[in-house]
Write an enzyme that holds these catalytic residues in place. Structure first.
Site, mmCIF file in Angstrom:
data_model
loop_
_atom_site.group_PDB
_atom_site.id
_atom_site.type_symbol
_atom_site.label_atom_id
_atom_site.label_comp_id
_atom_site.label_asym_id
_atom_site.label_seq_id
_atom_site.Cartn_x
_atom_site.Cartn_y
_atom_site.Cartn_z
ATOM 1 N N THR A 71 0.804 -1.242 0.000
ATOM 2 C CA THR A 71 0.000 0.000 0.000
ATOM 3 C C THR A 71 0.827 1.278 0.000
ATOM 4 O OG1 THR A 71 -1.886 -1.052 1.058
ATOM 5 C CG2 THR A 71 -1.927 1.322 0.986
ATOM 6 N N TRP A 113 1.059 -9.616 4.178
ATOM 7 C CA TRP A 113 0.428 -9.113 2.947
ATOM 8 C C TRP A 113 1.077 -9.880 1.776
ATOM 9 C CZ3 TRP A 113 -0.721 -6.646 7.211
ATOM 10 C CH2 TRP A 113 -1.784 -5.731 7.254
ATOM 11 N N ASN A 159 -3.621 -11.130 4.158
ATOM 12 C CA ASN A 159 -4.503 -9.970 4.215
ATOM 13 C C ASN A 159 -5.389 -9.805 2.984
ATOM 14 O OD1 ASN A 159 -5.238 -7.302 5.481
ATOM 15 N ND2 ASN A 159 -4.505 -6.622 3.489
ATOM 16 N N GLU A 160 -6.691 -9.797 3.209
ATOM 17 C CA GLU A 160 -7.680 -9.483 2.160
ATOM 18 C C GLU A 160 -7.492 -10.302 0.887
ATOM 19 O OE1 GLU A 160 -7.663 -5.208 1.787
ATOM 20 O OE2 GLU A 160 -8.368 -4.945 3.836
ATOM 21 N N GLU A 237 -9.369 -4.696 10.622
ATOM 22 C CA GLU A 237 -8.879 -3.494 9.938
ATOM 23 C C GLU A 237 -10.097 -2.641 9.617
ATOM 24 O OE1 GLU A 237 -6.025 -3.836 6.610
ATOM 25 O OE2 GLU A 237 -6.882 -1.973 5.845
ATOM 26 N N ARG A 359 -15.155 3.805 3.589
ATOM 27 C CA ARG A 359 -15.985 2.715 3.103
ATOM 28 C C ARG A 359 -16.526 1.949 4.287
ATOM 29 N NH1 ARG A 359 -10.718 0.285 2.912
ATOM 30 N NH2 ARG A 359 -10.066 1.544 1.174
#
Ligand SMILES: *[C@@H]1O[C@H](CO)[C@@H](O)[C@H](O)[C@H]1NC(C)=O
Ligand SMILES: *[C@@H]1O[C@H](CO)[C@@H](O)[C@H](O)[C@H]1NC(C)=O
Ligand SMILES: *[C@@H]1O[C@H](CO)[C@@H](O)[C@H](O)[C@H]1NC(C)=O
Ligand SMILES: *[C@@H]1O[C@H](CO)[C@@H](O)[C@H](O)[C@H]1NC(C)=O
Ligand SMILES: *[C@@H]1O[C@H](CO)[C@@H](O)[C@H](O)[C@H]1NC(C)=O
Ligand SMILES: *[C@@H]1O[C@H](CO)[C@@H](O)[C@H](O)[C@H]1NC(C)=O
Ligand SMILES: *[C@@H]1O[C@H](CO)[C@@H](O)[C@H](O)[C@H]1NC(C)=O
Ligand SMILES: *[C@@H]1O[C@H](CO)[C@@H](O)[C@H](O)[C@H]1NC(C)=O
Length: 652
Positions: A71, A113, A159-160, A237, A359
């Site tokens: 990120t 990540w 992650n995600e 998160e 969001r």
């Protein structure tokens, strides 16, 4: 409007509170923090972690670095190959120790990540060999203890990204075999609908393996199935909103309503601190800002004091009361107890427009000025005669109170406390008396990154990386060559030799950026001759970082091993602006170390000097892909080693 709310334990208690936290990483969000000079660095850390001072965070979650973009940059891995183990790279170990030294009770969480390339076993999938990946994560936990005396409490999966049921079970077994039964697994750190919950309901081994269900940006809601698992549910998160007054409103609203609407017992902010350049994505989506170490400036954003409203009046392990909910005139309240007589009530009255998070979308609702009577019942009735009141007024109100002690509210003989609740405020009512709004003298004003700036990489920073460079692909470190006799004993080296198992679509090149977006002249020595890369570049006006690094335009001057030199307007070197100046005949006489100076003047004329000679000139046309401004950058043509030295930025 005036309503009353019962606060008590008449029907027993609710879920166990697990804490409020911040996330360092995901990625490289704390990169600039380490080079703050004292006393500012310790002050910043006190505001984040010291109990009864500032945010007093109860959870610190960090990235388990994988040498890949996550990120805001890449973070170093502890294993660059199956045989490599090194627990002194990066800055997360240091950050965890600083947090623990201030609050020994702080909960530590690690989550990957990206993974180093070898984990993929020839693929870009971390579950290709599940045993190897589980060992990799377990080693990180073991290394934390062995090298830093840090006890990690929780680890996550990926992650995600997709989870793999078999992998979660193998990770559980691998942790147990290493004596790490106390380390709980959070899954799956993604998917709002938590499809892992239905898997857990149908798979007893998975149920045993998973400790906590972690969802991201849940919009305060948990699915029915997630609740039915009976497991702790965390917003592992959340937030990620610009840290102005609306960001603070977002944070206040979700800290309460994640519990009230979603039964979530921990909320972790991405991210802990903006210690990354403002020109990278998601700038200032943090609890606090400290990204100009050269000045010493830092900013105590409102979300920091919103955090204090809960953290300074609770401890992980306290119980939520079942008497929590929405206020009649809009807003919400939660209540917690230590089961030893202490009571904390946190109330928020955030209006819609003053509390929108990044969001998910927030449905319309209204909030009005209201009075509330809290009626203490059960074990609190007759035991509590007054409650300390702490107050924050956010929103558009001209009255800007932030975490102010408003004295004590009387609880009458019927157990009733009456309070006025304006719109857009956070109020804590508590028996706890230890809360403090900590303060240090105002830090120096923020300044732009000053030039001239230079680094010969001879001065240790106490970290594996020099100050201020922000790696966007690959990992760049100090390198020491004891046998060097040419003045390049200490250099700056790209060390990742294989593209990682990525989280973003990392470029096929590596790149590290630095400085002010306006810098125009860079000089640096480049060594590729005995290194493994195909070539290296020096760049200015690089206009993107983060997950968009691959698409970064700019002015890139390349030295290739095949002898070619060129100027391109992109990182992938597909838009060649100029190649080979005539007297170089497409080749340069490659030395061990080559001095490169790249600059652009106010007439948009670009010149590149190689070892003191003009190598290439170019005038940027009016219509061009070349951005007007951007970072200074160094990089390699592929995943391979290269060294840089004597970096300097001159006056424009
Ligand atoms: C660990 O890695 C860092 C950076 O890659 C390096 O400087 C250091 O020498 C390594 N330590 C050991 C013990 O290999
Ligand atoms: C740590 O936790 C223990 C037990 O809950 C508590 O007594 C102690 O005050 C806590 N310490 C800090 C610094 O919060
Ligand atoms: C979730 O929280 C609500 C109140 O906020 C409560 O009524 C409900 O019992 C809780 N459900 C579970 C499964 O904890
Ligand atoms: C509340 O917590 C404090 C410590 O913060 C403790 O000393 C006290 O005994 C607790 N109980 C009550 C009823 O205040
Ligand atoms: C709240 O109570 C005060 C004092 O009784 C009263 O003056 C005020 O009008 C009330 N406000 C609302 C919104 O009911
Ligand atoms: C280290 O220095 C020696 C002597 O200058 C040189 O031959 C060698 O290539 C250098 N090694 C690296 C990895 O830079
Ligand atoms: C050297 O490599 C560059 C980049 O891959 C390529 O564009 C160029 O044509 C090559 N030059 C020679 C002389 O092979
Ligand atoms: C590079 O520049 C430095 C001074 O900036 C000089 O000492 C050195 O000789 C130069 N090297 C080459 C190869 O031109």
């Amino acid at each position: 409007l005036s309503s009353s709310y019962k606060i008590g334990d008449v029907n027993g208690l609710g879920r166990t509170f697990d804490g409020i936290g911040g996330l360092s990483g995901g990625g490289a969000t704390s990169r600039l923090l380490m080079n703050y000079a004292e006393p500012y660095r310790s002050q910043i850390l006190d505001y984040l972690f010291k109990p009864n001072f500032g945010a007093a965070l109860q959870i610190l979650k960090v990235e388990i670095g994988g040498d890949g973009q996550s990120t805001e940059g890449t973070e170093a891995t502890h294993m660059r190959s199956e045989s490599d183990e090194n627990y002194s790279r990066g800055y997360e170990w240091w950050l965890m120790k600083e947090a623990k030294s201030r609050n020994p009770n702080i909960t530590l969480v690690g989550l990957p990540w990206a993974f180093p390339g070898w984990i993929g076993q020839g693929t870009v999938w971390p579950y290709q060999n599940r045993d190897i990946t589980a060992k990799y994560v377990t080693n990180w936990v073991l290394g934390a203890k062995a090298h830093h005396n840090l006890v990690i409490d929780y680890v996550g999966i990926w992650n995600e990204r997709p989870f793999d049921v078999e992998y979660i079970k193998i990770l559980r077994n691998t942790l147990n075999s290493a004596g790490l039964n106390h380390v709980q697994i959070i899954a799956d750190d993604g998917d709002v609908y938590s499809s892992i919950s239905s898997d857990i309901m149908h798979d007893q081994k998975l149920d045993e393996a998973v400790g906590v269900i972690g969802t991201h940006y849940p919009g305060t809601i948990s699915s029915k199935t997630t609740k039915e698992t009976g497991k702790p549910i965390w917003a592992s998160e959340d937030y990620s909103t610009y840290s102005d007054v609306i960001g603070a409103g977002c944070w206040a609203r979700i800290l309460n309503q994640n519990l009230v609407n979603g039964n979530m017992t921990a909320t972790i902010a991405w991210n802990l601190i903006t210690s990354y350049y403002d020109d990278l994505p998601y700038n200032r989506c943090s609890i606090m800002t400290a990204n100009s170490p050269w000045s010493g400036n830092y900013i105590l954003n409102d979300p920091l004091w919103v955090t204090s409203h809960t953290t300074q009046f609770t401890q992980p392990g306290w119980k939520y009361l079942q008497t929590v909910g929405h206020l009649t005139g809009g807003g919400s309240y939660v209540a917690l107890t230590d089961q030893k007589g202490n009571l904390t009530i946190v109330i928020e009255t955030m209006s819609h427009d003053q509390s929108v998070c990044i969001r998910p979308p927030l449905p319309e609702y209204s909030v009005q000025d209201q009075n509330a009577t809290f009626i203490l019942e059960g074990s609190f009735k007759g035991k509590v005669s007054k409650l300390n009141m702490w107050f924050t007024q956010l929103g558009q109100s001209s009255k800007r109170d932030v975490f102010v002690h408003k004295g004590q509210v009387a609880v009458d003989k019927n157990g009733q406390a009456l309070i006025h609740l304006p719109i857009d405020c956070v109020i804590t009512l508590s028996t706890i008396t230890s809360a403090i709004k900590g303060s240090y003298p105002t830090p120096p004003a923020s300044t732009v990154f000053p030039i001239p700036y230079s680094d010969n990489f001879n001065n240790p920073t106490g970290f594996s990386e020099p100050f201020n460079f922000a790696d966007q692909a690959g990992s760049y470190e100090f390198y020491h060559n004891a046998s060097s006799k040419d003045g390049h004993e200490s250099t700056f080296r790209q060390v990742v030799k294989q593209r990682p198992v990525t989280w973003c679509s990392d470029p096929d090149q590596t790149i590290t950026v630095i400085g002010n977006y306006q810098w125009k002249t860079i000089s640096v020595s480049v060594s590729i001759k005995s290194e493994s890369t195909y070539g290296a570049f020096v760049a200015i006006r690089v206009d993107k970082g983060g997950c968009d690094a691959r698409e970064a335009n700019g002015l890139y001057f390349w030295l290739m091993k095949n002898g070619s030199i060129m100027l391109t307007s992109d990182l992938t070197a597909t838009s060649v602006l100029k190649q080979c100046y005539f007297y170089w005949k497409c080749f340069y006489n490659e030395l061990d170390w080559n001095n490169v100076t790249l600059s652009v003047n106010q007439h948009n004329q670009v010149s590149a000097y190689l070892n003191g000679k003009l190598a290439l000139e170019y005038t940027i046309p009016d219509k061009s892909d070349v951005p007007n401004n951007g970072f200074v950058a160094l990089g390699t043509a592929n995943y391979g080693t290269a060294q840089f030295d004597d970096f300097s930025i001159k006056e424009n």
